[in-house]
Design a protein around this motif. Sequence first.
Motif, PDB file in Angstrom:
ATOM      1  N   VAL A   1     -25.175 -44.733  17.349  1.00  0.00           N
ATOM      2  CA  VAL A   1     -25.605 -43.528  16.653  1.00  0.00           C
ATOM      3  C   VAL A   1     -24.959 -43.440  15.279  1.00  0.00           C
ATOM      4  O   VAL A   1     -25.613 -43.150  14.286  1.00  0.00           O
ATOM      5  N   VAL A   2     -23.654 -43.759  15.222  1.00  0.00           N
ATOM      6  CA  VAL A   2     -22.970 -43.724  13.934  1.00  0.00           C
ATOM      7  C   VAL A   2     -23.664 -44.671  12.954  1.00  0.00           C
ATOM      8  O   VAL A   2     -23.932 -44.324  11.812  1.00  0.00           O
ATOM      9  N   GLY A   3     -23.988 -45.866  13.430  1.00  0.00           N
ATOM     10  CA  GLY A   3     -24.652 -46.833  12.560  1.00  0.00           C
ATOM     11  C   GLY A   3     -25.989 -46.323  12.064  1.00  0.00           C
ATOM     12  O   GLY A   3     -26.332 -46.460  10.892  1.00  0.00           O
ATOM     13  N   LEU A   4     -26.730 -45.696  12.961  1.00  0.00           N
ATOM     14  CA  LEU A   4     -28.066 -45.248  12.578  1.00  0.00           C
ATOM     15  C   LEU A   4     -28.013 -44.063  11.622  1.00  0.00           C
ATOM     16  O   LEU A   4     -28.993 -43.774  10.945  1.00  0.00           O
ATOM     17  N   GLN A   5     -26.854 -43.376  11.580  1.00  0.00           N
ATOM     18  CA  GLN A   5     -26.744 -42.257  10.644  1.00  0.00           C
ATOM     19  C   GLN A   5     -26.771 -42.731   9.202  1.00  0.00           C
ATOM     20  O   GLN A   5     -26.970 -41.961   8.289  1.00  0.00           O
ATOM     21  N   PHE A   6     -26.526 -44.021   9.025  1.00  0.00           N
ATOM     22  CA  PHE A   6     -26.419 -44.539   7.671  1.00  0.00           C
ATOM     23  C   PHE A   6     -27.680 -44.256   6.856  1.00  0.00           C
ATOM     24  O   PHE A   6     -27.613 -43.865   5.698  1.00  0.00           O
ATOM     25  N   GLY A   7     -28.824 -44.455   7.489  1.00  0.00           N
ATOM     26  CA  GLY A   7     -30.084 -44.189   6.801  1.00  0.00           C
ATOM     27  C   GLY A   7     -30.196 -42.734   6.406  1.00  0.00           C
ATOM     28  O   GLY A   7     -30.600 -42.396   5.293  1.00  0.00           O
ATOM     29  N   ILE A   8     -29.789 -41.846   7.335  1.00  0.00           N
ATOM     30  CA  ILE A   8     -29.833 -40.416   7.045  1.00  0.00           C
ATOM     31  C   ILE A   8     -28.925 -40.103   5.866  1.00  0.00           C
ATOM     32  O   ILE A   8     -29.260 -39.321   4.989  1.00  0.00           O
ATOM     33  N   LEU A   9     -27.764 -40.793   5.835  1.00  0.00           N
ATOM     34  CA  LEU A   9     -26.834 -40.559   4.737  1.00  0.00           C
ATOM     35  C   LEU A   9     -27.439 -40.984   3.410  1.00  0.00           C
ATOM     36  O   LEU A   9     -27.333 -40.282   2.418  1.00  0.00           O
ATOM     37  N   MET A  10     -28.087 -42.159   3.401  1.00  0.00           N
ATOM     38  CA  MET A  10     -28.685 -42.641   2.156  1.00  0.00           C
ATOM     39  C   MET A  10     -29.734 -41.658   1.655  1.00  0.00           C
ATOM     40  O   MET A  10     -29.856 -41.404   0.461  1.00  0.00           O
ATOM     41  N   ALA A  11     -30.518 -41.101   2.587  1.00  0.00           N
ATOM     42  CA  ALA A  11     -31.552 -40.168   2.184  1.00  0.00           C
ATOM     43  C   ALA A  11     -30.940 -38.835   1.787  1.00  0.00           C
ATOM     44  O   ALA A  11     -31.317 -38.241   0.782  1.00  0.00           O
ATOM     45  N   GLY A  12     -29.947 -38.395   2.590  1.00  0.00           N
ATOM     46  CA  GLY A  12     -29.289 -37.132   2.279  1.00  0.00           C
ATOM     47  C   GLY A  12     -28.586 -37.206   0.943  1.00  0.00           C
ATOM     48  O   GLY A  12     -28.381 -36.201   0.273  1.00  0.00           O
ATOM     49  N   ALA A  13     -28.228 -38.434   0.541  1.00  0.00           N
ATOM     50  CA  ALA A  13     -27.532 -38.604  -0.730  1.00  0.00           C
ATOM     51  C   ALA A  13     -28.385 -38.117  -1.897  1.00  0.00           C
ATOM     52  O   ALA A  13     -27.854 -37.629  -2.891  1.00  0.00           O
ATOM     53  N   ILE A  14     -29.704 -38.206  -1.763  1.00  0.00           N
ATOM     54  CA  ILE A  14     -30.568 -37.737  -2.854  1.00  0.00           C
ATOM     55  C   ILE A  14     -30.306 -36.255  -3.112  1.00  0.00           C
ATOM     56  O   ILE A  14     -30.134 -35.834  -4.254  1.00  0.00           O
ATOM     57  N   LEU A  15     -30.249 -35.475  -2.029  1.00  0.00           N
ATOM     58  CA  LEU A  15     -30.024 -34.035  -2.184  1.00  0.00           C
ATOM     59  C   LEU A  15     -28.594 -33.744  -2.626  1.00  0.00           C
ATOM     60  O   LEU A  15     -28.357 -32.987  -3.561  1.00  0.00           O
ATOM     61  N   THR A  16     -27.629 -34.384  -1.927  1.00  0.00           N
ATOM     62  CA  THR A  16     -26.230 -34.093  -2.228  1.00  0.00           C
ATOM     63  C   THR A  16     -25.873 -34.506  -3.651  1.00  0.00           C
ATOM     64  O   THR A  16     -25.231 -33.762  -4.382  1.00  0.00           O
ATOM     65  N   GLU A  17     -26.316 -35.697  -4.047  1.00  0.00           N
ATOM     66  CA  GLU A  17     -25.986 -36.172  -5.386  1.00  0.00           C
ATOM     67  C   GLU A  17     -26.613 -35.293  -6.461  1.00  0.00           C
ATOM     68  O   GLU A  17     -26.028 -35.067  -7.514  1.00  0.00           O
TER      69      GLU A  17
END
Lengths: 334, 318
Positions: free
Chosen positions: A262-278
């Motif tokens: 699950v931790v590994g699969l969160q990586f994609g969510i992080l990359m996408a969430g980075a658009i909003l956070t950044e």
Amino acid sequence: MLGYIIRRCLLLIPTLLGVTILVFLMLRLTPGDPAELLLGERSSQEALEQMREYLGLKKPLYVQYGMFIGRLLKGDLGETIWTRQKVWIEVKQRFPATMELAIAAMAISSLFGIIFGIISATRQYSLFDYLSMLGALIGVSMPIFWLGLVLMLIFSLHLGLLPMSGRLSIGVELDPITNFLILDALLTKNWAALRDALWHLTLPAFTLSTIPMAIVARMTRSSMLEVLRQDYIKTARAKGLAEHVVIIKHGLRNALVPVVTVVGLQFGILMAGAILTETIFAWPGVGKWMYDAVMQRDYMVIQGGTLLIATMFVVVNLVVDVLYAVINPRISVR
Amino acid sequence: MTCEARRIWGGTGRLLRLCSSCRGRSVTRNSEYRHPLFDQLEQLQRHKTAVAGLIIISIFVLSALLAPIISPHDPVDGSLYDQLKPPIWFTMGTTKHILGTDDLGRDIFSRIVYGARVSLAVALVSVGIAFACGSLLGAFAGYFKGVVDNLIMRVMDILLAFPHILMAIVVVAYLGPGLRNAMIAIGIIYIPRYARIVRASVMEESEKDYVTASRSIGARDLRILFVSVFPNCLAPLIVQTSLGFASAILDAAALSFLGLGAQPPTAEWGAMIAMGRSHILRAWWVMTFPGIAILLAVLGFNLFGDGLRDALDPRLRD
């Protein structure tokens, strides 16, 4: 096992080809002249003609696709509209910033997620369990762009504890080596810069970690509960082992297997969430760059960024799958 | 009595006919037998989370339906005299505007109430697209297997290769900003989830005896698939639909926040947050309340989805 890994790697090829086809077709299916889309509206006739030649627009679609792949293999992602920089060079500059943010968020979310999950599982139906699971539910329902703004309002604007935006304060000197600022600061033993960089990282990383943290906590809890019901836990307790040894050594080690996935699969969510956070924290990474490109309709950047993120996402998923098979010998390798 | 239909969710008359043990035994003769739907509803009631979710959802649905009646002001017209008025509990606040006003003097409460319309509509349409396309593709893949399955699922893998909000942003970037395109984009990126779920359950179901039975009396593939098999695969789909609503609301708000979804002056929660961002120091309430609305709506659908999963699919219960 080796056969499984090779098979999984081979499966990557059609997926990646599909990704390139999709990215290629998107531009072609957009109404309007692709050359004009790529160069912007105010470009000269010659430049347009040159671009049409470069893309091979007069040739059949499959030839155009072949040329597209050829350019990709050479590492040619085109130029940006506004800065006339090579897209590849801009990616390389911005990528470390996003990775730094994603890794920090992943560390925060795994650490707190796993801790909360363990405590919840060992005290099932306690007040702590209810509260942390309610918290996790709120976490997965959180609009992180809003959370980012609220945190910014509280911690930067009202309390003045943390900086609002950027990666470093103006005036802080740091020699770039890897462009991972924290790593650079450690390498050059620049403690002032390290403190400043960590300070800037805190808010965006916490914002980005909300959703993965909630997911990891829920996963750890249910996986722990499953494991704690097993007979070998009873055996361990019967042997008279201390409770923390039972929980950590016998329970957690087995419970962590699905959590790692699950931790590994969160990586994609992080990359996408980075658009909003950044975008919110003006973090100069790939996400903000993509957002700016979308706003300025810079299709070369959109293409390049999409390809990059999708490729990374697919590769990370593959690594996670393989790791899962490695750490969990029980799963039958299909 | 072990009744196949008890396992089948939302048993309609059509579903019951599949159940061999109930067939011929009329409901009146066997007073023990109840429609399985009642069992399910009772199950659902026992899950407090699902009930809580349902209550939150109902509030939002009601405010969407009754928006003109509930909201005290027009969501789009503001009066410039009332710019950036704070909420009612501040000394500067007025009873006219419960949650204050934005920089154009529009009532925030009214805009949030009308925003429920936009968010729910977006969620309904995009989840509808995903549900229809996804379950059709998944059903074909799961039932026909082989080449069809491989082809469909590889395409789904490709769609899954994009982190979902990124994909939505890219699709909107190409199609152009606007609510309609945002709905299409979100719909497209959710297709694989439904396809995967339906495929898995169709595969499982199509191994069962009743399928062989249907086939042996000469039913055609499409009939077996959509009349016999598909209704039995609804339980996980319904759970996913509730969870899908939650993420569709979240994604639509994110797109609108980035300026790619709803365009001004539409009252949309994400767009309201984006507007409030420029007044964050002077008027925190402009961006705060729409965010809470998003959080509550998403929470409602997540709670309901989780509760439904516990009630409908005991295998997945923790």
